[in-house]
Design a protein around this motif. Structure first.
Motif, short mmCIF file in Angstrom:
data_model
loop_
_atom_site.label_atom_id
_atom_site.label_comp_id
_atom_site.label_asym_id
_atom_site.label_seq_id
_atom_site.Cartn_x
_atom_site.Cartn_y
_atom_site.Cartn_z
N TRP A 45 7.00 26.43 -41.72
CA TRP A 45 7.11 25.11 -41.12
C TRP A 45 7.19 25.21 -39.60
CZ3 TRP A 45 11.07 22.19 -38.56
CH2 TRP A 45 10.78 20.83 -38.46
N TRP A 46 7.89 26.21 -39.10
CA TRP A 46 7.97 26.38 -37.65
C TRP A 46 6.61 26.77 -37.07
CZ3 TRP A 46 11.73 24.30 -35.14
CH2 TRP A 46 12.98 24.16 -35.73
N ALA A 47 5.82 27.51 -37.84
CA ALA A 47 4.45 27.80 -37.40
C ALA A 47 3.63 26.52 -37.33
CB ALA A 47 3.80 28.81 -38.34
N ALA A 48 3.82 25.63 -38.31
CA ALA A 48 3.13 24.34 -38.28
C ALA A 48 3.58 23.51 -37.08
CB ALA A 48 3.39 23.58 -39.58
N VAL A 49 4.87 23.54 -36.77
CA VAL A 49 5.38 22.82 -35.61
C VAL A 49 4.75 23.36 -34.33
CG1 VAL A 49 7.44 22.35 -34.23
CG2 VAL A 49 7.54 22.18 -36.72
N ALA A 50 4.62 24.70 -34.24
CA ALA A 50 4.02 25.31 -33.06
C ALA A 50 2.55 24.90 -32.91
CB ALA A 50 4.14 26.83 -33.13
N LEU A 51 1.82 24.88 -34.01
CA LEU A 51 0.41 24.46 -33.95
C LEU A 51 0.28 22.99 -33.56
CD1 LEU A 51 -0.99 26.34 -37.06
CD2 LEU A 51 -1.65 26.72 -34.68
N ASN A 52 1.15 22.16 -34.11
CA ASN A 52 1.12 20.75 -33.72
C ASN A 52 1.50 20.58 -32.26
OD1 ASN A 52 0.61 18.77 -36.09
ND2 ASN A 52 1.95 20.29 -36.99
N GLY A 53 2.44 21.40 -31.78
CA GLY A 53 2.78 21.35 -30.37
C GLY A 53 1.63 21.77 -29.49
N LEU A 54 0.90 22.81 -29.90
CA LEU A 54 -0.28 23.23 -29.14
C LEU A 54 -1.32 22.12 -29.12
CD1 LEU A 54 -1.98 25.37 -27.69
CD2 LEU A 54 -2.68 26.22 -29.95
N GLY A 55 -1.56 21.52 -30.28
CA GLY A 55 -2.51 20.42 -30.31
C GLY A 55 -2.09 19.26 -29.42
N ALA A 56 -0.79 18.98 -29.37
CA ALA A 56 -0.30 17.89 -28.52
C ALA A 56 -0.49 18.20 -27.05
CB ALA A 56 1.17 17.63 -28.82
N VAL A 57 -0.21 19.46 -26.65
CA VAL A 57 -0.39 19.84 -25.25
C VAL A 57 -1.86 19.71 -24.84
CG1 VAL A 57 -0.27 21.79 -23.64
CG2 VAL A 57 1.64 21.32 -25.18
N LEU A 58 -2.74 20.22 -25.69
CA LEU A 58 -4.17 20.09 -25.39
C LEU A 58 -4.60 18.63 -25.35
CD1 LEU A 58 -5.53 22.98 -27.64
CD2 LEU A 58 -5.28 23.00 -25.15
N HIS A 59 -4.00 17.84 -26.20
CA HIS A 59 -4.32 16.41 -26.22
C HIS A 59 -3.88 15.72 -24.93
CE1 HIS A 59 -5.04 12.50 -28.08
NE2 HIS A 59 -3.87 12.11 -27.62
N VAL A 60 -2.69 16.10 -24.45
CA VAL A 60 -2.19 15.52 -23.20
C VAL A 60 -3.10 15.90 -22.03
CG1 VAL A 60 -0.30 15.60 -21.54
CG2 VAL A 60 0.19 15.37 -23.98
N VAL A 61 -3.52 17.16 -21.99
CA VAL A 61 -4.41 17.60 -20.91
C VAL A 61 -5.74 16.86 -21.00
CG1 VAL A 61 -5.59 19.57 -19.89
CG2 VAL A 61 -3.27 19.83 -20.80
N ALA A 62 -6.24 16.65 -22.25
CA ALA A 62 -7.49 15.92 -22.41
C ALA A 62 -7.35 14.48 -21.93
CB ALA A 62 -7.92 15.94 -23.88
N LEU A 63 -6.18 13.87 -22.15
CA LEU A 63 -5.96 12.52 -21.67
C LEU A 63 -5.96 12.45 -20.15
CD1 LEU A 63 -3.17 11.23 -24.09
CD2 LEU A 63 -5.50 10.38 -23.92
N ALA A 64 -5.57 13.54 -19.50
CA ALA A 64 -5.57 13.54 -18.05
C ALA A 64 -6.99 13.54 -17.48
CB ALA A 64 -4.80 14.76 -17.54
N TYR A 65 -7.97 13.98 -18.27
CA TYR A 65 -9.35 14.07 -17.78
C TYR A 65 -10.27 13.00 -18.36
CZ TYR A 65 -8.30 18.64 -15.77
OH TYR A 65 -7.77 19.66 -15.02
N GLY A 66 -9.85 12.31 -19.41
CA GLY A 66 -10.73 11.34 -20.03
C GLY A 66 -9.98 10.08 -20.42
N PRO A 67 -10.68 9.00 -20.73
CA PRO A 67 -10.04 7.74 -21.11
C PRO A 67 -9.39 7.83 -22.48
CG PRO A 67 -12.41 7.57 -21.34
CD PRO A 67 -12.15 8.89 -20.69
N LEU A 68 -8.41 6.98 -22.67
CA LEU A 68 -7.67 6.97 -23.93
C LEU A 68 -8.57 6.68 -25.12
CD1 LEU A 68 -4.80 7.02 -25.24
CD2 LEU A 68 -4.74 4.56 -24.89
#
Length: 354
Positions: A45-68
């Motif tokens: 489960w902690w591995a799943a949390v880490a992967l979801n956290g990675l996806g969230a970080v990449l998502h935040v960076v993508a939001l900084a470069y593109g529209p919602l």
């Protein structure tokens, strides 16, 4: 590489990370059905949390470069990536119905992506943020309460997944506002919004974990990935000034795309319901079979069948104890059962003697 291309690339990698995390979450839900929300003792489960956290970080960076409205619908590819990844790494193959539902959901969101025209990014003021946060938590609480009163596992999972998708979508909206308003001179001004983002992300993670219990992978994941961008895009259209291309025609096509995406979710839900119905029928037939040939058979047979053998039950030498013909002993007094041949021979001897 342009900012738009970088945003798309980061969104795709984020979708892969989310897909891997969802596969692990579904596995944890299967292994620990008694801990539907936070199986803290489970390392996977902690591995799943880490992967979801990675996806969230990449998502935040993508939001900084593109529209919602561009970044959010690309998250729909999570379900498209998850099905082959689950078959390849976890050995869980999806049926034709699940694939059709996933493709329909993805095509519908792709239509929304193609028709949404992002405007210049702007922020939300304090009152708008407060109202949006209150509405988000109120909707999540309502869906959670309704899910607790539903008896069907798939329907309950869809409600929880919908609440999780809404939490992730509103968290993305707040992330966009923080990214627009962020200044190095006064970072503490964004503290309330950061707290809201953290709480929404945590609620979304716990609700999505519970959604995988008893519902498989495809249906809850598709619900999260569809509701998430739809909620965020709706907020973007109403509060951020984003709009559909081609005027009225584009709006009609966007509504049609939404219907296609909803049809994909319905298809995934009915597919899972059919699977559970077949499993219940098989279990019922197995119980009937066990009752007919197991408990019923053991109840009908004599108790002496189950009694361990005893020396006293062993027959003695039949030739030593059997009375002989002609000794004046009546046939009815013979203790040992006779065969048909013996009975006929005995009857003939008695008749001849008389």
């Amino acid at each position: 590489m342009s900012a738009l291309a970088l945003s798309v690339l980061l969104s795709l990698v984020s979708a892969v990370a989310y897909a891997a995390g969802a596969i692990l979450q579904e596995r944890v839900a299967t292994d620990t059905p008694d801990r539907p929300y936070a199986p803290l003792h489970h390392g996977v489960w902690w591995a799943a949390v880490a992967l979801n956290g990675l996806g969230a970080v990449l998502h935040v960076v993508a939001l900084a470069y593109g529209p919602l409205s561009l970044v959010q619908p690309l998250g729909a590819l999570t379900i498209v990536f998850a099905l082959p990844m689950a078959a390849l790494f976890a050995g869980r193959r999806a049926g034709h119905t699940a694939w059709r539902g996933a493709i329909m959901a993805s095509v519908g969101l792709a239509g929304l992506l193609a028709l949404t025209d992002g405007a210049d990014s702007r922020s939300l003021d304090g009152g708008e943020r407060l109202v949006l946060a209150a509405a988000a938590f109120g909707a999540m609480g309502l869906l959670f309460l309704v899910a607790q009163s539903v008896g069907r596992p798939v329907v309950r999972s869809m409600l929880l997944a919908g609440a999780a998708g809404g939490a992730f979508g509103i968290a993305s909206v707040f992330t966009k506002t923080v990214a627009v308003d962020w200044t190095s001179e006064a970072p503490t001004v964004q503290a309330p919004s950061l707290v809201v983002i953290a709480v929404l992300a945590a609620c979304g993670l716990l609700l999505s974990q519970a959604a995988y219990r008893g519902a498989g992978l495809a249906a809850p994941l598709a619900t999260v990935t569809v509701v998430n961008p739809v909620v965020a895009a709706a907020v973007g259209l109403t509060l951020f000034g984003e709009q559909f291309r081609y005027g009225v025609l584009g709006t009609v096509l966007a509504l049609g795309s939404g219907v296609v995406a909803a049809g994909g979710l319905i298809l995934l839900t009915t597919e899972r319901l059919a699977v559970q119905t077949r499993e219940a029928q098989r279990h019922g037939e197995a119980r009937q079979h066990a009752g007919r040939y197991g408990e019923g058979a053991s109840a009908a047979r004599p108790a002496s069948w189950d009694r361990p053998p005893d020396d006293s039950d062993a027959p003695s030498d039949p030739d030593a104890e059997r009375p002989q013909v002609g000794e004046g002993v009546d046939v009815g007094s013979v203790p040992r059962p006779r065969t048909h041949l013996e009975v006929e021979m005995r009857s003939g001897a008695v008749a001849g003697g008389s």
